[in-house]
Enzyme design. Structure first.
Site, short mmCIF file in Angstrom:
data_model
loop_
_atom_site.label_atom_id
_atom_site.label_comp_id
_atom_site.label_asym_id
_atom_site.label_seq_id
_atom_site.Cartn_x
_atom_site.Cartn_y
_atom_site.Cartn_z
N ARG A 158 5.05 7.35 8.24
CA ARG A 158 4.79 7.07 6.82
C ARG A 158 3.78 5.93 6.69
O ARG A 158 2.89 5.97 5.84
CB ARG A 158 6.09 6.74 6.09
CG ARG A 158 7.05 7.91 5.98
CD ARG A 158 8.29 7.55 5.19
NE ARG A 158 7.98 7.36 3.78
CZ ARG A 158 8.84 6.86 2.88
NH1 ARG A 158 10.05 6.49 3.26
NH2 ARG A 158 8.49 6.72 1.62
N CYS A 181 9.36 -1.63 1.93
CA CYS A 181 9.69 -0.34 2.55
C CYS A 181 9.34 0.75 1.55
O CYS A 181 8.31 0.66 0.89
CB CYS A 181 11.17 -0.29 2.96
SG CYS A 181 12.30 -0.60 1.59
#
Length: 277
Positions: free
Chosen positions: A176, A234
């Site tokens: 990611r 995050c």
């Protein structure tokens, strides 16, 4: 033990002296926590719903997928859990602290000074042979007074500027960060200047946190100056709390960007891809 973690052995000795919170939750199955809790939990534990009690409704374009709840609502929830002034709080989950860390960070940010996470999560408790109980625990209402501000937070603008003054850590999975996959948010990649530091690297093979020296060594190997400011983000501000917990266990402070990638990627902000900051 550190002042942010507690072992299963110590918890067993202090079970009647703490307010115990079960924070089982995963993004893949957010509704599975309560049934698992009802089937079996550490005796005396009260269930906490991360999605509804440790976050405000999702507002990706403005606040991210898991905005911090208003402190008044958190205080109402915490009192319902039985959190009381001067009484220690212990939180746990069944995912190596990935969900429990959110409760730890949020309560600490709101002024609860003694909050610890069960090291090794629920499996550490059961592996040691300690019992579980079924059903729901209804706590005696607490009296805690909460106010945000005890821990540092970053806005999106502050996160953008952070790499110029310290290290901004991205706690998501490497793919990611690199922009190779993005299963949830509208754009793939990372905040320019951020360093990839997946939260899964905070734990050992048993699911417990690395020792403080190993934690410090891990981040130093990533090029982090532990004496300079550290910020963490995050996907939505949940997993980042796990990295802040790991750093705290090693005596290193850090700041949370609560909006995280879910906020950043929904706004007109630059995006970097690849394995370099």
């Amino acid at each position: 033990m550190s002042d942010v973690l507690i072992s299963a052995a110590e918890l067993a000795e202090r079970l009647g002296e703490v307010t115990l919170l079960d924070v089982r939750w995963t993004l893949a199955d957010p509704d599975a926590g309560r049934p698992a809790y009802l089937a079996g939990h550490i005796p005396g534990a009260v269930f906490v719903d991360l999605h509804h009690e440790l976050a405000d409704p999702s507002q990706p374009a403005t606040e991210g997928r898991h905005p911090l709840p208003p402190v008044e609502r958190l205080q109402e929830s915490a009192r319902a859990w039985g959190v009381r002034t001067g009484r220690p709080v212990v939180v746990y989950d069944d995912s190596s602290g990935m969900a429990a860390a959110r409760a730890w960070w949020l309560l600490r940010h709101a002024g609860v000074s003694d909050v610890r996470v069960l090291d090794g999560a629920l499996s550490a408790w059961t592996t040691a042979g300690h019992p579980l109980e079924a059903g729901e625990v209804r706590a005696e209402p607490g009296d805690i007074e909460l106010a945000y501000g005890a821990l540092p937070v970053l806005t999106a603008d502050q996160a953008a500027a952070f790499p110029r003054v310290g290290t901004l850590l991205d706690a998501r999975a490497p793919e990611r960060y690199r922009g190779e996959a993005e299963p949830i948010d509208p754009r793939a990649g990372h905040i320019p200047g951020a360093v990839s530091a997946p939260a899964t690297g905070n734990i050992d093979a048993s699911g417990g946190f690395l020792e403080p020296g190993s934690i410090r060594a891990r981040f130093q190997e990533l090029g982090v100056d532990l004496s300079a400011p550290i910020g963490v983000y995050c996907g939505s501000g949940v997993t980042a709390a796990h990295t802040l917990l790991a750093l705290a266990a090693a005596g290193v402070p850090g700041a949370l960007y609560p909006g995280s990638w879910s906020q950043w990627s929904n706004q007109d902000r630059p995006v970097a891809t690849g394995d370099q900051p």
